[in-house]
Design an enzyme around this catalytic site. Structure first.
Site, PDB file in Angstrom:
ATOM      1  N   THR A  11       1.511  -7.325  -5.312  1.00 53.94           N
ATOM      2  CA  THR A  11       0.478  -6.696  -6.147  1.00 53.94           C
ATOM      3  C   THR A  11       0.907  -5.284  -6.536  1.00 53.94           C
ATOM      4  OG1 THR A  11      -1.177  -7.983  -4.952  1.00 53.94           O
ATOM      5  CG2 THR A  11      -1.988  -6.171  -6.289  1.00 53.94           C
ATOM      6  N   CYS A  21      -0.091  -2.778   8.516  1.00 53.63           N
ATOM      7  CA  CYS A  21       1.085  -2.575   7.647  1.00 53.63           C
ATOM      8  C   CYS A  21       2.283  -2.144   8.470  1.00 53.63           C
ATOM      9  CB  CYS A  21       0.761  -1.561   6.566  1.00 53.63           C
ATOM     10  SG  CYS A  21       0.089  -0.030   7.198  1.00 53.63           S
ATOM     11  N   GLU A  68       0.950   2.210  -1.147  1.00 54.83           N
ATOM     12  CA  GLU A  68       1.256   1.950   0.268  1.00 54.83           C
ATOM     13  C   GLU A  68       1.339   0.443   0.423  1.00 54.83           C
ATOM     14  OE1 GLU A  68       2.084   4.043   2.403  1.00 54.83           O
ATOM     15  OE2 GLU A  68       1.185   5.962   1.871  1.00 54.83           O
ATOM     16  N   GLY A  99      -1.830  -2.343  -0.240  1.00 58.07           N
ATOM     17  CA  GLY A  99      -1.860  -3.801  -0.296  1.00 58.07           C
ATOM     18  C   GLY A  99      -0.453  -4.354  -0.302  1.00 58.07           C
TER      19      GLY A  99
HETATM   20  P1  NAD Z   1      -3.284  -7.771  -1.823  1.00 60.05           P
HETATM   21  O1  NAD Z   1      -2.168  -7.097  -2.547  1.00 60.05           O
HETATM   22  O2  NAD Z   1      -3.447  -9.223  -1.962  1.00 60.05           O
HETATM   23  O3  NAD Z   1      -4.691  -7.130  -2.232  1.00 60.05           O
HETATM   24  C1  NAD Z   1      -4.959  -5.743  -2.109  1.00 60.05           C
HETATM   25  C2  NAD Z   1      -5.989  -5.331  -3.150  1.00 60.05           C
HETATM   26  O4  NAD Z   1      -5.434  -5.487  -4.467  1.00 60.05           O
HETATM   27  C3  NAD Z   1      -7.283  -6.127  -3.141  1.00 60.05           C
HETATM   28  O5  NAD Z   1      -8.362  -5.224  -3.326  1.00 60.05           O
HETATM   29  C4  NAD Z   1      -7.126  -7.031  -4.358  1.00 60.05           C
HETATM   30  O6  NAD Z   1      -8.364  -7.412  -4.907  1.00 60.05           O
HETATM   31  C5  NAD Z   1      -6.372  -6.136  -5.314  1.00 60.05           C
HETATM   32  N1  NAD Z   1      -5.613  -6.819  -6.380  1.00 60.05           N
HETATM   33  C6  NAD Z   1      -5.168  -8.092  -6.413  1.00 60.05           C
HETATM   34  N2  NAD Z   1      -4.471  -8.334  -7.550  1.00 60.05           N
HETATM   35  C7  NAD Z   1      -4.476  -7.170  -8.257  1.00 60.05           C
HETATM   36  C8  NAD Z   1      -3.885  -6.748  -9.492  1.00 60.05           C
HETATM   37  N3  NAD Z   1      -3.160  -7.576 -10.242  1.00 60.05           N
HETATM   38  N4  NAD Z   1      -4.078  -5.470  -9.900  1.00 60.05           N
HETATM   39  C9  NAD Z   1      -4.776  -4.599  -9.145  1.00 60.05           C
HETATM   40  N5  NAD Z   1      -5.359  -4.933  -7.961  1.00 60.05           N
HETATM   41  C10 NAD Z   1      -5.205  -6.201  -7.509  1.00 60.05           C
HETATM   42  O7  NAD Z   1      -3.073  -7.337  -0.289  1.00 60.05           O
HETATM   43  P2  NAD Z   1      -3.903  -7.823   0.991  1.00 60.05           P
HETATM   44  O8  NAD Z   1      -3.525  -9.248   1.279  1.00 60.05           O
HETATM   45  O9  NAD Z   1      -5.339  -7.463   0.818  1.00 60.05           O
HETATM   46  O10 NAD Z   1      -3.318  -6.872   2.137  1.00 60.05           O
HETATM   47  C11 NAD Z   1      -2.218  -7.198   2.912  1.00 60.05           C
HETATM   48  C12 NAD Z   1      -0.986  -6.409   2.501  1.00 60.05           C
HETATM   49  O11 NAD Z   1      -1.277  -5.014   2.487  1.00 60.05           O
HETATM   50  C13 NAD Z   1       0.172  -6.549   3.458  1.00 60.05           C
HETATM   51  O12 NAD Z   1       1.378  -6.759   2.744  1.00 60.05           O
HETATM   52  C14 NAD Z   1       0.234  -5.211   4.174  1.00 60.05           C
HETATM   53  O13 NAD Z   1       1.499  -4.880   4.707  1.00 60.05           O
HETATM   54  C15 NAD Z   1      -0.221  -4.289   3.112  1.00 60.05           C
HETATM   55  N6  NAD Z   1      -0.749  -3.032   3.673  1.00 60.05           N
HETATM   56  C16 NAD Z   1      -0.013  -1.887   3.545  1.00 60.05           C
HETATM   57  C17 NAD Z   1      -0.457  -0.699   4.121  1.00 60.05           C
HETATM   58  C18 NAD Z   1       0.334   0.585   3.992  1.00 60.05           C
HETATM   59  O14 NAD Z   1      -0.209   1.647   4.279  1.00 60.05           O
HETATM   60  N7  NAD Z   1       1.584   0.556   3.581  1.00 60.05           N
HETATM   61  C19 NAD Z   1      -1.665  -0.679   4.825  1.00 60.05           C
HETATM   62  C20 NAD Z   1      -2.396  -1.863   4.933  1.00 60.05           C
HETATM   63  C21 NAD Z   1      -1.923  -3.036   4.348  1.00 60.05           C
END
Ligand code: NAD
Length: 471
Positions: A225, A277, A243, A221
């Site tokens: 976060t 990502c 990641e 994510g």
């Molecule tokens: P996000 O961080 O908003 O959410 C990801 C997950 O975290 C969701 O399931 C959400 O409910 C949960 N979450 C939210 N707050 C939390 C907390 N305080 N504690 C624990 N969990 C919590 O990310 P998003 O908007 O869903 O995804 C987009 C981001 O993900 C982009 O920055 C992208 O680059 C990144 N991403 C990285 C990879 C990688 O492999 N490096 C792959 C895909 C996406």
């Protein structure tokens, strides 16, 4: 179709309340997801903890067989999963869209099922025998984002269960349905409690990351976060794979054929509508070929139909949700006054209508480091292009970012490209392509793009603790 339910201890568990899941192409509900309370999460963690006692004793060969059966079960339900994925995520059914993602999930599962964690003898002589074992950690908490909900769930769950752990997965509230169905399919193969799925609000996440019965968190994510999770897990000393976001630079050297690289550049940047990502998020092009590369890229991009992913021929879907659309809109607006808009530029006017979270494929030239669209992760269909003249200067600019997920170098001279690649501060570098991950090559970010790696032997080992026996 049966209503969606939480999957806890091998059972479909209803909740008092549900929440609507929207199709991003229409903004209309496509289904109801169960809204879990903390008590459901506690039940899921308890079930995983109990299941761990017996799952860890199952032989590696049997766990490999179970993973292969999971792959087969997903394959048998591939079209159903792909249709659901397009409906909740927005990506096209065809091309590198939903059917591709489900197919990749099968391939990743099959490959991972072939890996193993043998005991290693470190020493065997007159002074004694030293053996190295890799042991499962316990309950793994998986938290996933909305861009590749099926594939990322597989990346988290399969290595965890193959190495003898049990799992509680919490998908993004934007895309919970495919994960519920996927975990249901896994439960047709696995003993109860080995993989559990809980859906609901973001606030379930901190309960998982602070929980004393979860031994490891695997999170994909945003960086914001990820930082909260890293901090919240310290008290229980959890193992972590994070990641996180990327802001990958692509560097085009002066010897390229612009026409030949246009398609690769386009898909590097716009796969999944840029919501990837490791997408190409900043394109640095040498002055000698700058205008030609811009022209060829725009020529190719113009031919790519944007629309509802369920419609034939669509290659790029909508942005997945209103929050992300607002981020992309804001960054592009800021860039418009600073650079030259070659294509796209603004979302269609809404006139108060629900018409989907569409944003056109946007390419903006003549931007610089320091401009927000260059410095910040757009995670959507908008690519900034930056002109360069000097190779040392462009490497410095590419590295001048807190993220370090991927990067790419484009040149006819592979050795020249490799010498630039080794100077980039990122976990993966591709030459004449971008973002092409594969199950046998470890993938992860450096700097603020994450901690640890996924895939391959190195990724599998992250689901284990080491134990050394001195005999
Ligand atoms: P996000 O961080 O908003 O959410 C990801 C997950 O975290 C969701 O399931 C959400 O409910 C949960 N979450 C939210 N707050 C939390 C907390 N305080 N504690 C624990 N969990 C919590 O990310 P998003 O908007 O869903 O995804 C987009 C981001 O993900 C982009 O920055 C992208 O680059 C990144 N991403 C990285 C990879 C990688 O492999 N490096 C792959 C895909 C996406």
């Amino acid at each position: 179709m049966d209503p969606f339910r939480l999957i806890i201890d091998g059972k479909r568990v209803p909740t008092k309340q549900c929440f609507e899941v929207l199709n991003p192409a229409t903004e209309k509900p496509i289904g109801l997801a169960p809204l879990a309370e903390t008590a459901h999460l506690e039940d899921a963690i308890r079930a995983a903890k109990v299941a761990f006692k017996s799952w860890r004793e199952v032989t590696e060969r049997k766990r490999q067989t179970a993973c292969r059966r999971i792959a087969q079960n997903i394959e048998e339900h591939a079209e159903e999963l792909a249709q659901l994925l397009t409906a909740e995520q927005g990506k096209p059914l065809g091309g590198m869209g939903a059917r591709w993602e489900v197919g990749a999930a099968v391939a990743w599962t099959q490959y991972t099922a072939s890996l193993s964690l043998p005991m290693k003898v470190l020493q065997d002589n007159n002074e004694g025998r030293v053996e190295l074992y890799r042991k499962p950690i316990g309950v793994v908490g998986s938290i996933t984002p909305w861009n590749f909900p099926v594939l990322i769930a597989i990346w988290h769950i399969i290595p965890a269960v193959l190495s003898g752990n049990t799992v509680v997965i919490k998908p993004s509230p934007f895309t919970p349905l495919t994960t519920l169905r996927l975990v249901e399919l896994m439960n047709q193969v696995l003993p109860r409690g080995v993989v559990n799925c809980v859906t609901g609000d973001d606030d379930l996440g901190p309960v998982m990351t602070g929980h004393s019965d979860i031994g490891k968190i695997v999170f994909t994510g945003s960086c914001a976060t990820g930082k909260k999770i890293y901090a919240s897990a310290a008290n229980t000393m959890k193992r972590m794979t994070l990641e996180l976001g990327g802001n990958d630079a692509g560097i085009v050297l002066p010897d390229v054929d612009p026409k030949q690289i246009a398609e690769g550049l386009f898909w590097g940047a716009f796969l999944n509508g840029g919501q990837t990502c490791a997408a190409l998020k900043r394109l640095y092009v040498h002055d000698d070929v700058y205008e030609d590369v811009c022209d060829e890229l725009v020529k190719f991009a113009r031919k790519m139909p944007v629309g509802n992913g369920a419609d034939d021929g669509v290659m790029i879907g909508p942005v997945q949700n209103a929050r992300q659309l607002a981020i992309v809109t804001d960054l592009v607006k800021d860039a418009q006054g600073k650079g030259r808009v070659l294509l796209g530029g603004a979302a269609p006017g809404r006139n108060g209508q629900k018409q989907g979270y569409f944003f056109p494929v946007t390419i903006i030239a003549d931007l610089q480091n320091g401009d927000r669209l260059v410095d910040e992760e757009q995670f959507g269909p908008a690519l900034p292009i930056i002109r360069f003249r000097d190779i040392d200067e462009v490497i410095e600019k590419a590295n001048d970012n807190p993220n370090g997920l991927g990067g790419s170098v484009w040149s006819r001279d592979i050795n020249a490209a490799k010498s630039v690649a080794t100077r980039l501060e990122c976990g993966s570098v591709w030459i004449n392509k971008h973002g092409m991950i594969q199950p046998n090559a470890p993938f992860g970010g450096v700097k603020q793009s994450g901690v640890g790696v996924e895939f391959g032997q190195e990724g599998l080992e992250e689901y284990t603790d080491l134990q050394v026996i001195f005999a």
